[in-house]
Enzyme design. Structure first.
Site, PDB file in Angstrom:
ATOM      1  N   GLU A  40      16.754  28.903  10.569  1.00  0.00           N
ATOM      2  CA  GLU A  40      15.747  28.958   9.708  1.00  0.00           C
ATOM      3  C   GLU A  40      14.835  30.356   9.820  1.00  0.00           C
ATOM      4  O   GLU A  40      14.514  30.931   8.825  1.00  0.00           O
ATOM      5  CB  GLU A  40      14.621  27.736   9.820  1.00  0.00           C
ATOM      6  CG  GLU A  40      15.252  26.556   9.280  1.00  0.00           C
ATOM      7  CD  GLU A  40      14.837  25.239   9.799  1.00  0.00           C
ATOM      8  OE1 GLU A  40      14.545  24.091   9.133  1.00  0.00           O
ATOM      9  OE2 GLU A  40      14.239  25.011  10.992  1.00  0.00           O
ATOM     10  N   GLN A  41      14.706  30.571  10.919  1.00  0.00           N
ATOM     11  CA  GLN A  41      14.088  31.872  11.341  1.00  0.00           C
ATOM     12  C   GLN A  41      14.630  33.066  10.834  1.00  0.00           C
ATOM     13  O   GLN A  41      13.777  33.984  10.064  1.00  0.00           O
ATOM     14  CB  GLN A  41      14.077  32.025  12.841  1.00  0.00           C
ATOM     15  CG  GLN A  41      12.961  33.215  13.388  1.00  0.00           C
ATOM     16  CD  GLN A  41      11.580  33.229  12.802  1.00  0.00           C
ATOM     17  OE1 GLN A  41      11.263  31.898  12.788  1.00  0.00           O
ATOM     18  NE2 GLN A  41      10.899  34.261  12.700  1.00  0.00           N
ATOM     19  N   SER A  69      11.031  34.468  17.921  1.00  0.00           N
ATOM     20  CA  SER A  69      10.138  33.690  17.342  1.00  0.00           C
ATOM     21  C   SER A  69       9.450  32.392  18.360  1.00  0.00           C
ATOM     22  O   SER A  69      10.368  31.792  18.617  1.00  0.00           O
ATOM     23  CB  SER A  69      10.400  33.319  16.156  1.00  0.00           C
ATOM     24  OG  SER A  69       9.302  32.331  15.594  1.00  0.00           O
ATOM     25  N   HIS A 101       8.322  30.007  17.452  1.00  0.00           N
ATOM     26  CA  HIS A 101       8.577  28.703  16.560  1.00  0.00           C
ATOM     27  C   HIS A 101      10.042  28.213  16.866  1.00  0.00           C
ATOM     28  O   HIS A 101      10.123  26.968  16.746  1.00  0.00           O
ATOM     29  CB  HIS A 101       8.597  29.048  14.907  1.00  0.00           C
ATOM     30  CG  HIS A 101       7.246  29.195  14.798  1.00  0.00           C
ATOM     31  ND1 HIS A 101       6.400  28.026  14.408  1.00  0.00           N
ATOM     32  CD2 HIS A 101       6.490  30.387  14.346  1.00  0.00           C
ATOM     33  CE1 HIS A 101       5.196  28.414  13.685  1.00  0.00           C
ATOM     34  NE2 HIS A 101       5.159  29.624  13.954  1.00  0.00           N
ATOM     35  N   GLU A 148      -3.066  36.335  13.894  1.00  0.00           N
ATOM     36  CA  GLU A 148      -2.735  35.431  13.182  1.00  0.00           C
ATOM     37  C   GLU A 148      -3.552  34.175  13.601  1.00  0.00           C
ATOM     38  O   GLU A 148      -3.254  33.312  14.378  1.00  0.00           O
ATOM     39  CB  GLU A 148      -1.166  34.948  13.464  1.00  0.00           C
ATOM     40  CG  GLU A 148      -0.155  35.925  13.147  1.00  0.00           C
ATOM     41  CD  GLU A 148       1.026  35.423  12.907  1.00  0.00           C
ATOM     42  OE1 GLU A 148       1.413  34.272  13.553  1.00  0.00           O
ATOM     43  OE2 GLU A 148       1.909  36.096  12.390  1.00  0.00           O
ATOM     44  N   TRP A 157      -3.846  31.260  12.568  1.00  0.00           N
ATOM     45  CA  TRP A 157      -3.379  30.012  12.178  1.00  0.00           C
ATOM     46  C   TRP A 157      -2.437  29.600  13.076  1.00  0.00           C
ATOM     47  O   TRP A 157      -1.662  28.530  13.094  1.00  0.00           O
ATOM     48  CB  TRP A 157      -2.527  30.122  10.840  1.00  0.00           C
ATOM     49  CG  TRP A 157      -1.611  31.312  10.816  1.00  0.00           C
ATOM     50  CD1 TRP A 157      -0.295  31.066  10.887  1.00  0.00           C
ATOM     51  CD2 TRP A 157      -1.780  32.474  10.255  1.00  0.00           C
ATOM     52  NE1 TRP A 157       0.258  32.378  10.626  1.00  0.00           N
ATOM     53  CE2 TRP A 157      -0.723  33.484  10.235  1.00  0.00           C
ATOM     54  CE3 TRP A 157      -3.028  33.232   9.578  1.00  0.00           C
ATOM     55  CZ2 TRP A 157      -0.409  34.534   9.997  1.00  0.00           C
ATOM     56  CZ3 TRP A 157      -2.634  34.701   9.355  1.00  0.00           C
ATOM     57  CH2 TRP A 157      -1.502  35.148   9.391  1.00  0.00           C
ATOM     58  N   HIS A 158      -1.944  30.542  14.102  1.00  0.00           N
ATOM     59  CA  HIS A 158      -0.806  30.269  15.020  1.00  0.00           C
ATOM     60  C   HIS A 158      -1.221  29.797  16.269  1.00  0.00           C
ATOM     61  O   HIS A 158      -1.696  30.459  16.828  1.00  0.00           O
ATOM     62  CB  HIS A 158       0.259  31.462  14.917  1.00  0.00           C
ATOM     63  CG  HIS A 158       1.430  31.471  16.015  1.00  0.00           C
ATOM     64  ND1 HIS A 158       2.675  31.228  15.303  1.00  0.00           N
ATOM     65  CD2 HIS A 158       1.373  31.047  17.151  1.00  0.00           C
ATOM     66  CE1 HIS A 158       3.441  31.133  16.525  1.00  0.00           C
ATOM     67  NE2 HIS A 158       2.860  31.071  17.464  1.00  0.00           N
TER      68      HIS A 158
HETATM   69 ZN   LIG Z   1       3.402  30.778  13.550  1.00  0.00          ZN
END
Ligand SMILES: [Zn+2]
Length: 253
Positions: free
Chosen positions: A78-79, A105, A107, A165, A167-168
């Site tokens: 996905e990344q 990442s 994530h 960022e 939002w992260h």
């Molecule tokens: Zn993020």
């Protein structure tokens, strides 16, 4: 006393692992440690404890209809896809700023979540809107007490190598989230800072909400194992730093 033993494998797991362009992920989270985020409508996975704490903040603020999860755990594939699509759609400069290269990442750890303020219209997947006002700011403040930090603040881009960022959010666990926020440091800086407090030396001591915390660092070389002793009957947390050691956090009375 309770005896704890660490090996090189412990360096690469836990809430404090540093994952960035110079510290790629060494081990992906096991499937059974990932659970669905309990608010929002899309199927998003997070590491179990991170999800529990996130849901608690959302419930406490009663904001499950105002804040939506946009992206949580991502597999390597996905990344890779997100990275390639971003390169194709937005070009190299944008992608370098906002999308980590695969394996680098946060994530992929299951410990990071992108959040958006719910509004009419579509949500920008790579750069969701999460302002420094209203419910988003209340979440930002409160989530610090639940183990989360805003991971890529403005002005720290030269350290994080990721653009600002808002939002992260990254789960690092309490009280580390509070310490990082109070000191105004990134996870990169905090990882270095903790190394000043080795097991055989002065420990980092902090007090939050009437509770004392003792934190120390144990350097580990590959293939090395180390044993330490901590007092019995004290809650504790262990985490690798994904670089060269393990951090022990004792929750004293
Ligand atoms: Zn993020």
């Amino acid at each position: 006393m309770k005896r704890l033993e660490f090996g090189a494998v412990d360096i690469h797991k836990g809430n404090l692992i540093l994952v960035n362009p110079t510290h790629p992920l060494k081990r992906e989270p096991a499937d059974e440690t990932l659970v669905s985020v309990r608010f929002g409508t899309t199927h998003i996975l997070l590491e179990r404890q991170a999800e529990k704490m996130l849901s608690e903040v959302i419930a406490l603020l009663g904001c499950g209809h105002q804040i939506v999860p946009v992206s949580g755990y991502r597999t390597m594939d996905e990344q890779q896809t997100i990275y390639e699509n971003s390169l194709h759609d937005y070009g190299k400069d944008f992608t370098q700023k906002y999308v980590a290269i695969p394996r680098c990442s946060e994530h992929q750890t299951g410990l990071a979540i992108d959040l958006a303020e719910k509004k009419e219209g579509c949500i920008d997947f790579i750069r969701p809107n999460f302002p420094y006002s209203g419910i988003c700011q209340r979440f930002r403040k409160k989530s610090t007490q639940y183990g989360f930090i805003e991971r890529y603040p403005a002005g720290q881009e030269h350290i994080t190598h990721i653009a600002h960022e808002p939002w992260h959010f990254r789960y690092v666990g309490y009280p580390h989230s509070a310490l990082m926020t109070d000191k105004g440091v990134t996870l990169e800086e905090y990882t270095e800072y903790i190394k000043q407090f080795p097991y055989h030396g002065d420990h980092l001591r902090a007090k939050y909400n009437g509770r004392d915390f003792t934190i120390f660092y144990i350097p580990l070389q590959s293939k090395q194992t180390r044993q330490i002793e901590i007092p019995d009957n004290i809650p504790f947390q262990l985490s690798g730093n994904n670089e060269d050691g393990v951090v022990v956090t004792l929750w004293e009375d």
